[in-house]
Write a protein that holds these residues in place. Structure first.
Motif, short mmCIF file in Angstrom:
data_model
loop_
_atom_site.label_atom_id
_atom_site.label_comp_id
_atom_site.label_asym_id
_atom_site.label_seq_id
_atom_site.Cartn_x
_atom_site.Cartn_y
_atom_site.Cartn_z
N VAL A 78 29.78 -30.93 34.84
CA VAL A 78 29.81 -31.78 36.03
C VAL A 78 30.87 -32.87 35.86
O VAL A 78 30.90 -33.56 34.84
CB VAL A 78 28.43 -32.43 36.28
N LYS A 79 31.74 -33.01 36.85
CA LYS A 79 32.78 -34.03 36.80
C LYS A 79 32.23 -35.35 37.35
O LYS A 79 31.42 -35.35 38.28
CB LYS A 79 33.98 -33.60 37.64
N ILE A 80 32.67 -36.46 36.77
CA ILE A 80 32.18 -37.78 37.18
C ILE A 80 33.35 -38.65 37.62
O ILE A 80 34.32 -38.81 36.88
CB ILE A 80 31.43 -38.47 36.04
N ILE A 81 33.24 -39.19 38.82
CA ILE A 81 34.21 -40.17 39.31
C ILE A 81 33.47 -41.49 39.49
O ILE A 81 32.49 -41.56 40.23
CB ILE A 81 34.85 -39.74 40.64
N MET A 82 33.92 -42.51 38.78
CA MET A 82 33.26 -43.81 38.86
C MET A 82 33.77 -44.59 40.06
O MET A 82 34.99 -44.71 40.27
CB MET A 82 33.50 -44.60 37.58
N LEU A 83 32.84 -45.09 40.85
CA LEU A 83 33.17 -45.95 41.99
C LEU A 83 32.80 -47.38 41.62
O LEU A 83 31.67 -47.64 41.20
CB LEU A 83 32.36 -45.54 43.23
N THR A 84 33.74 -48.30 41.75
CA THR A 84 33.46 -49.65 41.33
C THR A 84 34.36 -50.66 42.02
O THR A 84 35.44 -50.32 42.50
CB THR A 84 33.64 -49.78 39.79
N MET A 85 33.90 -51.91 42.05
CA MET A 85 34.72 -53.01 42.54
C MET A 85 35.53 -53.62 41.41
O MET A 85 36.41 -54.44 41.63
CB MET A 85 33.85 -54.09 43.18
N HIS A 86 35.24 -53.24 40.17
CA HIS A 86 35.89 -53.83 39.01
C HIS A 86 37.28 -53.24 38.80
O HIS A 86 37.44 -52.04 38.63
CB HIS A 86 35.06 -53.59 37.74
N ASP A 87 38.28 -54.10 38.81
CA ASP A 87 39.63 -53.65 38.52
C ASP A 87 40.13 -54.26 37.22
O ASP A 87 41.32 -54.50 37.02
CB ASP A 87 40.59 -53.99 39.67
N GLU A 88 39.19 -54.49 36.30
CA GLU A 88 39.54 -55.08 35.01
C GLU A 88 39.93 -53.98 34.02
O GLU A 88 39.29 -52.94 33.93
CB GLU A 88 38.35 -55.88 34.46
N ASP A 89 40.98 -54.26 33.25
CA ASP A 89 41.50 -53.28 32.30
C ASP A 89 40.44 -52.78 31.32
O ASP A 89 40.41 -51.61 30.96
CB ASP A 89 42.66 -53.88 31.50
N LYS A 106 36.26 -49.26 45.07
CA LYS A 106 35.46 -49.07 46.27
C LYS A 106 36.20 -49.37 47.56
O LYS A 106 35.76 -48.98 48.64
CB LYS A 106 34.17 -49.90 46.21
N ASP A 107 37.31 -50.07 47.45
CA ASP A 107 38.07 -50.33 48.68
C ASP A 107 39.14 -49.26 48.94
O ASP A 107 39.98 -49.42 49.82
CB ASP A 107 38.71 -51.72 48.63
N LEU A 110 39.75 -42.91 52.36
CA LEU A 110 39.24 -41.55 52.24
C LEU A 110 40.23 -40.63 51.56
O LEU A 110 39.85 -39.77 50.76
CB LEU A 110 38.88 -41.00 53.62
N ASP A 111 41.51 -40.81 51.85
CA ASP A 111 42.53 -39.93 51.26
C ASP A 111 42.49 -39.97 49.74
O ASP A 111 42.63 -38.93 49.09
CB ASP A 111 43.93 -40.33 51.75
N GLU A 112 42.30 -41.17 49.18
CA GLU A 112 42.26 -41.26 47.71
C GLU A 112 41.00 -40.63 47.15
O GLU A 112 41.05 -39.94 46.13
CB GLU A 112 42.38 -42.70 47.23
N VAL A 113 39.88 -40.84 47.79
CA VAL A 113 38.63 -40.23 47.33
C VAL A 113 38.75 -38.70 47.37
O VAL A 113 38.37 -38.01 46.42
CB VAL A 113 37.43 -40.70 48.18
N GLU A 114 39.28 -38.20 48.47
CA GLU A 114 39.46 -36.75 48.61
C GLU A 114 40.41 -36.22 47.53
O GLU A 114 40.13 -35.20 46.90
CB GLU A 114 40.01 -36.44 50.00
#
Length: 221
Positions: A78-89, A106-107, A110-114
């Motif tokens: 199963v592939k995992i894509i993390m969704l987050t508001m954190h843009d910290e290195d 999270k911002d 749709l094109d990037e999520v797809e």
């Protein structure tokens, strides 16, 4: 057309419902389950196994990191894509090392999520501009530290890659697919895949995302 089965876990109901609605607009996506935290997601995996999990980093009961560890151990395909508001290195390499295949803010639209979903299905990892810049900064900082310290011993000295393997690894870290690498360095896709598998074996990593994180962390590229 075979649809990509997707699971979505996020404790913010409004965001989750909105994301579910957005995902339903993609013709080859099928949302097979939703959950408000990692434990609920794991409980539901017995009913329907997704191809890709879109996973919030911060959730009650069981957060994204703990959920990732469980999925990697028990459902490695199963592939995992993390969704987050954190843009910290500091989050990026840690999550890739844990086995996350992609990292999307999270911002994002749709094109990037797809794109991220298709990329992890096809190539095992999605490296957007943000992640690539983080890795570049990590590499530059690490190189500077190494130059400043004559006593530093690199763990990657134990990993002996051929020149061709280094070339393939560098292109993987740049986000190129097997087909793109094949065309760029004039090798068959099967040969490129063979190099990728040998790099995985030599670095002791379990998937492409982990291999990329290892490469940057150990200054292999």
């Amino acid at each position: 057309m075979k649809k990509i089965k997707i699971a979505l876990a996020d404790d913010h109901n409004l965001f989750r419902k909105g994301m579910a609605s957005v995902l339903s607009q993609v013709p080859d996506f099928e949302l097979v389950l939703e959950a408000s935290n990692g434990q609920e997601l794991i409980d539901k995996l017995t009913r329907r196994m997704p191809d890709v999990v879109l996973l919030d980093l911060e959730m009650p009961v069981m957060d994204g990191i703990a959920t990732t560890e469980y999925i990697r151990e028990n459902h490695p395909d199963v592939k995992i894509i993390m969704l987050t508001m954190h843009d910290e290195d500091r989050f990026v390499l840690h999550l890739l090392e844990k086995g996350v295949s992609g990292y999307v803010l999270k911002d994002a639209d749709l094109d990037e999520v797809e794109k991220a979903v298709h990329k992890v299905m096809d190539d095992g990892v999605y490296l957007n501009d943000f992640v690539s810049k983080v890795m570049h900064r990590k590499m530059v900082n690490k190189t500077t530290v190494i130059k400043q310290s004559s006593t530093t011993t690199l763990y990657n000295s134990k990993v002996l890659l051929s020149e061709r393997e280094k070339e393939v690894l560098k292109l993987i870290c740049e986000g190129l697919s097997t087909a793109e690498i094949s065309e760029k360095i004039f090798l068959s896709p099967r040969t490129v895949e063979g190099h990728r598998l040998r790099i995985l074996e030599k670095t002791g990593t379990k998937n492409t995302a982990g291999m990329v994180a290892y490469a940057f962390k150990n200054n292999l590229v």
